[in-house]
Design an enzyme around this catalytic site. Structure first.
Site, PDB file in Angstrom:
ATOM      1  N   GLU A 111       0.834  -1.208   0.000  1.00 46.45           N
ATOM      2  CA  GLU A 111       0.000   0.000   0.000  1.00 46.45           C
ATOM      3  C   GLU A 111       0.865   1.253   0.000  1.00 46.45           C
ATOM      4  O   GLU A 111       0.565   2.229  -0.691  1.00 46.45           O
ATOM      5  CB  GLU A 111      -0.950   0.005   1.209  1.00 46.45           C
ATOM      6  CG  GLU A 111      -1.923   1.169   1.152  1.00 46.45           C
ATOM      7  CD  GLU A 111      -2.852   1.250   2.358  1.00 46.45           C
ATOM      8  OE1 GLU A 111      -3.245   2.380   2.727  1.00 46.45           O
ATOM      9  OE2 GLU A 111      -3.187   0.199   2.938  1.00 46.45           O
TER      10      GLU A 111
ATOM     11  N   CYS B  30      -8.788   3.483   7.699  1.00 41.43           N
ATOM     12  CA  CYS B  30     -10.124   3.104   7.245  1.00 41.43           C
ATOM     13  C   CYS B  30     -11.028   2.699   8.406  1.00 41.43           C
ATOM     14  O   CYS B  30     -10.564   2.340   9.489  1.00 41.43           O
ATOM     15  CB  CYS B  30     -10.031   2.003   6.187  1.00 41.43           C
ATOM     16  SG  CYS B  30      -9.969   0.337   6.849  1.00 41.43           S
TER      17      CYS B  30
ATOM     18  N   SER C 124       0.239  -9.116   7.029  1.00 44.03           N
ATOM     19  CA  SER C 124      -0.956  -8.267   7.075  1.00 44.03           C
ATOM     20  C   SER C 124      -0.749  -7.146   8.076  1.00 44.03           C
ATOM     21  O   SER C 124      -0.663  -7.378   9.278  1.00 44.03           O
ATOM     22  CB  SER C 124      -2.180  -9.108   7.471  1.00 44.03           C
ATOM     23  OG  SER C 124      -3.254  -8.274   7.871  1.00 44.03           O
ATOM     24  N   SER C 125      -0.676  -5.914   7.573  1.00 45.27           N
ATOM     25  CA  SER C 125      -0.425  -4.760   8.437  1.00 45.27           C
ATOM     26  C   SER C 125      -1.509  -4.601   9.495  1.00 45.27           C
ATOM     27  O   SER C 125      -1.226  -4.434  10.679  1.00 45.27           O
ATOM     28  CB  SER C 125      -0.327  -3.486   7.586  1.00 45.27           C
ATOM     29  OG  SER C 125      -0.212  -2.346   8.407  1.00 45.27           O
TER      30      SER C 125
ATOM     31  N   SER D 139      -8.349  -9.213   6.419  1.00 46.79           N
ATOM     32  CA  SER D 139      -8.234 -10.123   5.271  1.00 46.79           C
ATOM     33  C   SER D 139      -8.346 -11.588   5.679  1.00 46.79           C
ATOM     34  O   SER D 139      -8.056 -12.476   4.879  1.00 46.79           O
ATOM     35  CB  SER D 139      -6.915  -9.876   4.525  1.00 46.79           C
ATOM     36  OG  SER D 139      -5.833  -9.784   5.413  1.00 46.79           O
TER      37      SER D 139
END
Length: 319
Positions: free
Chosen positions: A133, A202, A230-231, A275
């Site tokens: 990202e 988000c 996965s951040s 996710s």
């Protein structure tokens, strides 16, 4: 005579797991496979979860890191994390069918960056170096137009073009608290900096972190179901630790649980990164049920009903 199972209360965070952007990205790959058949190429993991990637690979998706690994005559999907501007430009020059699965909330940050840059404003971006990202967002503008900040120390050494013409954007999957601290430090050093009108982090990241904070006082340990790359999942582990969980750990699935580390705990919290599919949450619950006399409690801090449309090229086919 069977030994009775020890009692345990398992607190389930809500919301947890898939967000609207992840849901949309997976749907895009599935619809592309329906429309064009296999193989459909996907640049980078569509979302950061091995289970999801393996499921899509079994259906005919081929995951690659660079566009150079894709043939010209097969469709390519760009992952939910977003891509630098050079990637769709290259796909266009090769006349490839390209489908953009970038999360609309990431696209919003890209659009903000473009607007500021057109006005001659230099961007400061809070994010993790090397994360897709971050690479995608910084790649929206020429080198030097977006400066990366990861820590409070980075703020002190930052060299900007003009302190009067700065704006801040952030990666969407960061820790709300850490980002607030870096944002405050930037404002203190560069008072003229324009902060985001609405937090770039988000809604799903914010909601999942809030649920962990609400759950933390009730539990001795927290398990976050998610991938090591996965951040947002890794941030949930950090939020759990910061909120007072003595043991806060990332697990990809039930087989990763360190049962010895959980011995003696009477209350454990479970959440899942944005996710991670619910099937993996159920797998973990079943693993606990096999070992404990389980009581399930929900800790709900928000209700999510956001849905994002898939790109028009796919909607046309299914009309």
């Amino acid at each position: 005579m069977t030994t009775p199972l020890p009692p345990l209360t398992l607190y389930l965070a809500a919301p947890r797991g898939f967000c609207a952007g992840v849901d949309r990205a997976i749907k895009i790959v599935e619809m592309a496979l329906e429309k064009w058949g296999a193989p459909v190429y996907v640049r980078h993991e569509i979302v950061h979860n091995r289970y999801v990637v393996d499921e899509l690979r079994a259906k005919g998706a081929v995951f690659v890191e660079e566009l150079s690994e894709c043939p010209d005559d097969r469709p390519v999907v760009f992952s939910a994390h977003g891509v630098p501007k050079s990637v769709p430009a290259e796909a266009g020059s090769r006349q490839m069918i390209a489908v953009d699965a970038t999360c609309p909330l990431v696209t919003k940050v890209h659009n903000e960056a473009a607007r500021y840059s057109e006005a001659g404003t230099q961007l400061i971006y809070i994010g993790h170096e090397g994360h897709p990202e971050t690479v995608g967002t910084m790649g929206q503008l020429p080198p030097g137009e977006v400066l990366l900040v990861e820590t409070l120390e980075d703020v002190e050494t930052l060299q900007v073009r003009d302190p009067q013409k700065l704006a801040l954007i952030t990666q969407t999957t960061l820790s709300v608290d850490d980002t607030a601290a870096i944002s405050a430090a930037l404002k203190a050093r560069f008072p003229a900096i324009i902060l985001p009108a609405h937090d770039d982090i988000c809604y799903a990241t914010t909601n999942r972190q809030a649920a962990v904070k609400a759950m933390a006082p009730k539990i001795a340990a927290l398990l976050v179901i998610g991938a090591p790359n996965s951040s947002n999942s890794k941030r949930l582990v950090e939020v759990g630790s910061a909120a007072g969980c003595g043991y806060s750990m990332l697990v990809q699935r039930a087989t990763d649980i360190d049962w010895r580390a959980l011995e003696g705990a009477h209350a454990i919290g479970i959440t899942a990164g944005a996710s991670a599919p619910e099937v993996l949450v159920n797998e973990v619950i079943d693993a606990f049920r096999a070992r404990y006399n389980l009581t399930l409690e929900m800790v709900e801090t928000a209700v999510e009903n956001i849905e994002f449309k898939v790109p028009r090229i796919l909607r046309q086919e299914t009309a």
